[in-house]
Design an enzyme around this catalytic site. Structure first.
Site, PDB file in Angstrom:
ATOM      1  N   TYR A  56       0.850  -1.190   0.000  1.00  0.00           N
ATOM      2  CA  TYR A  56       0.000   0.000   0.000  1.00  0.00           C
ATOM      3  C   TYR A  56       0.882   1.235   0.000  1.00  0.00           C
ATOM      4  CZ  TYR A  56      -3.193   3.619   1.683  1.00  0.00           C
ATOM      5  OH  TYR A  56      -3.933   4.766   1.805  1.00  0.00           O
ATOM      6  N   GLU A  81      -3.786   7.600  -3.879  1.00  0.00           N
ATOM      7  CA  GLU A  81      -3.762   6.308  -3.197  1.00  0.00           C
ATOM      8  C   GLU A  81      -3.479   5.222  -4.223  1.00  0.00           C
ATOM      9  OE1 GLU A  81      -6.205   4.596   0.503  1.00  0.00           O
ATOM     10  OE2 GLU A  81      -7.420   4.765  -1.305  1.00  0.00           O
TER      11      GLU A  81
END
Lengths: 288, 386
Positions: free
Chosen positions: B109, B197
């Site tokens: 991530y 993101e």
């Protein structure tokens, strides 16, 4: 006493000849504010509202301004703030709404390095009743008194001012820190000043959803503030993920709700009201 | 402002962040061409909407033949995708993105956000990719790593090294990560982003870092200097009411109640909603009419509020600061006449010339109730909405 501004503050207005600056500077002068002149590049050497106009902040320094009030459009705020900061003007107030966050990230870090106080952007400014009005707030609702007010919102500040005026409490100074994600000054900066001000008996702090400035303030209050703090948080009914007018007023990923902020403030000993109409009355009760 | 994944990936590619080449289809006839252009024998098809949670509702699919690709396209184009992150109406699908299928070794991530309390850009990384990062933050906060970027200094190699180590990357991947890290920050700053993101950032079976998904939010205040990005705005993904309002410089958010609100100032607008709720009513919307509540703006605001059929009464709450309340009263009277308002309206005026303003409203012989006490005004509105 008061915080940040008083009748001897010498104010320089940047973007002086624009329509908003003209309207509000005129009202400030009528209120008794010591506006010594202004800056509009290209109009140096002329007069506006009976005050001298300069091409740059540097040129204006012969008049020794110690506060700059900025009304330039959002695209030019970074430039105007840094120009005033470079000249060492210790207090800069930026009224303009819509300044890009990236500009503010640079500006905020720079003015912190220089030890300069920036209020705003996207704010109503500062007023010390009967002394100086550096901003766009209506002067006549204020009354000299002993309550300090700090707020992220303009019209909500006016609500708190009106209530404390109607009750006869009045205000020592009122500061709108603005509704942006990266404000020049935080609640904490202003709480510290009001806590040290001998003419302030209690502090009203008007917060709203988004970010964690209120939570940080709560921590600071429980450790450092020995005056009563009364607080209202706007946006108890605001939905998650929607920007509520102010660039900074958004509940992101479940964080920054009014409920959380109110709880945190309450456990820090702050007198939290859940009805905005009770800000004044609660302040009076706390002081009695 | 939000972007679609395909738009975000275009910007990623322009800033040398590793993304797959993709092909966009808007109807089933284009599927064959898309598969040929991309090549290979497996493809990923992804519906393009401004919402997450697509995979769980079938909006992202691994496809290995043209028939299924056509079926997927027909199933989605022109329909609405409803996921956990949308409202009950869902978001319209008009584009499907086709990408090659990439073998995943590991999911990571990576994101970049404006960190309001540090006054910096925060880079957030975790070895736990492809899952809801908020949940990881709750349950395993030690698995999330942060680096703060000081914009005056810019991103530094030691920061990237620290994250590489935390993510257990090998030497080759650490080199790739430094490039990714600095290009991500450069893109974030150059494009005035407020959120990026990459979930997941993957290590491919060949051992390379690759951005499998891309989510981008832009700072709306900076669109004046990002005209290329501003042109990417997809109005079909936004609430039509909110769009209409923003076109007139009004700030509007619709809610579920039946008391329409028109207020000057964002803080007071929220405060008014809260006050209605406090006394037992339900606000229908947030609406900040701004400092200069002229007749035109008030009329426009009324029209927007009235587009919501749930609204049974309108509560106007104006704190006249620099603007005089008698001028606002004039604006309200003219707007009520112009919009031929049929539902009741309760007006609270406070501040500059408020007495004069309310006298004008009372004398207007229109269905306007005026009460300068907000508590009374809110209670009246609630009564009228019942």
């Amino acid at each position: 006493m008061s915080i940040l501004v008083n009748k001897s503050t010498k104010v320089l207005v940047q973007g002086f000849t624009g329509s908003q600056a003209t309207l509000h500077s005129e009202q400030s002068i009528n209120y008794g504010t010591n506006i010594i002149g202004g800056v509009t590049p290209g109009k140096g050497g002329t007069e506006h509202l009976g005050k001298p106009v300069f091409n740059s902040v540097a040129e204006s320094m012969e008049l020794q301004p110690n506060a700059a009030l900025i009304f330039v459009p959002a695209a030019f705020c970074k430039d105007s703030i840094l120009e005033a900061a470079e000249q060492g003007i210790p207090l800069i107030i930026c009224i303009t709404e819509g300044v890009p966050t990236m500009d503010m990230l640079v500006v905020k870090n720079k003015i912190d390095q220089l030890g300069i106080t920036l209020i705003g952007p996207n704010c109503p400014g500062i007023i010390t009743p009967d002394e100086a009005k550096l901003g766009i707030m209506p002067g006549d609702i204020h009354k000299k008194g002993r309550i300090g007010i700090i707020s992220r919102s303009g019209t909500l500040t006016y609500e708190a001012v009106k209530q404390t005026t109607d009750l006869g409490l009045g205000q020592s100074s009122c500061v709108g820190i603005g509704g942006d994600p990266i404000p020049g000054s935080s609640f904490i900066d202003m709480l510290a000043l009001f806590n040290d001000d001998p003419d302030t008996d209690a502090i009203i702090m008007v917060g709203e959803i988004g970010g964690n400035a209120e939570e940080e303030a709560a921590k600071y209050i429980s450790n450092h503030v020995n005056k009563p703090v009364i607080s209202y948080i706007a946006g108890q009914t605001a939905p998650s993920g929607k920007r509520m007018g102010h660039a900074g007023a958004i509940i992101a990923g479940g964080k920054g709700t009014a409920e959380d902020k109110m709880k945190t403030l309450q456990s820090a000993g702050v007198h939290v009201v859940d009805n905005l109409l009770e800000i004044g009355i609660r302040t009076q009760q706390v002081l009695d | 402002m939000n972007l679609h994944e395909y738009q975000a990936k275009q910007i990623f590619a322009d800033h040398n962040l590793p993304v797959s080449k993709n092909f966009l289809v808007t109807n089933s006839k284009e599927v064959k061409k898309a598969f040929n252009v991309i090549g290979g024998d497996k493809w990923v098809m992804k519906t393009q909407v401004h919402a997450g949670g697509r995979g769980k509702v079938g909006g992202v699919k691994l496809i290995d033949n043209i028939e299924d690709g056509i079926k997927f396209t027909n199933q989605w184009i022109g329909k609405r995708l409803i996921s956990k992150q949308t409202d009950e109406k869902g978001q319209p699908v008009s584009v499907v993105m086709v990408e090659p299928c990439i073998e995943i070794e590991k999911e990571l991530y990576l994101s970049a956000v404006v960190d309001r309390s540090a006054k910096a850009i925060s880079i957030i990384a975790s070895g736990e990719g492809g899952v809801n990062i908020e949940e990881v933050a709750e349950t395993n906060p030690e698995k999330i790593f942060y680096e703060k970027i000081d914009l005056i200094i810019g991103p530094q190699p030691y920061q990237a090294r620290r994250l590489s180590e935390a993510l257990h990357l090998d030497a080759q991947q650490s080199n790739e990560f430094w490039n990714l890290f600095k290009n991500l920050v450069k893109m974030f700053v150059d494009c005035d982003m407020s959120l990026v993101e990459i979930n997941p950032l993957i290590i491919t079976s060949e051992g390379h870092l690759h951005c499998l998904d891309a989510k981008v939010n832009l700072d709306s205040n900076a669109l004046f200097r990002q005209s290329n990005l501003a042109n990417m705005r997809d109005l079909s993904q936004e609430d039509p009411q909110e769009c209409e309002a923003s076109n007139h410089d009004l700030s509007y958010v619709s809610l579920d109640g039946n008391i329409g609100c028109m207020v000057n100032g964002a803080g007071l607008a929220m405060g008014t909603m809260d006050t209605i709720k406090f006394y037992g009513g339900e606000p229908a919307n947030f609406l900040d009419v701004g400092g200069a509540a002229t007749k035109e703006r008030v009329a426009k605001a009324f029209k927007i509020i009235l587009n919501d059929p749930k609204v049974k009464v309108i509560l106007v709450n104006i704190f006249g600061g620099i603007v005089r309340c008698d001028l606002i009263a004039e604006g309200i009277i003219a707007a009520v006449k112009e919009t031929e308002l049929v539902i009741p309206i309760v007006v609270r005026l406070e501040g500059n010339n408020s007495k004069l303003g309310s006298d004008m409203l009372q004398k207007s012989s229109l269905a306007i109730e005026s009460d300068n006490d907000l508590e009374n005004a809110a209670k009246k509105a609630i009564l009228l909405a019942e």
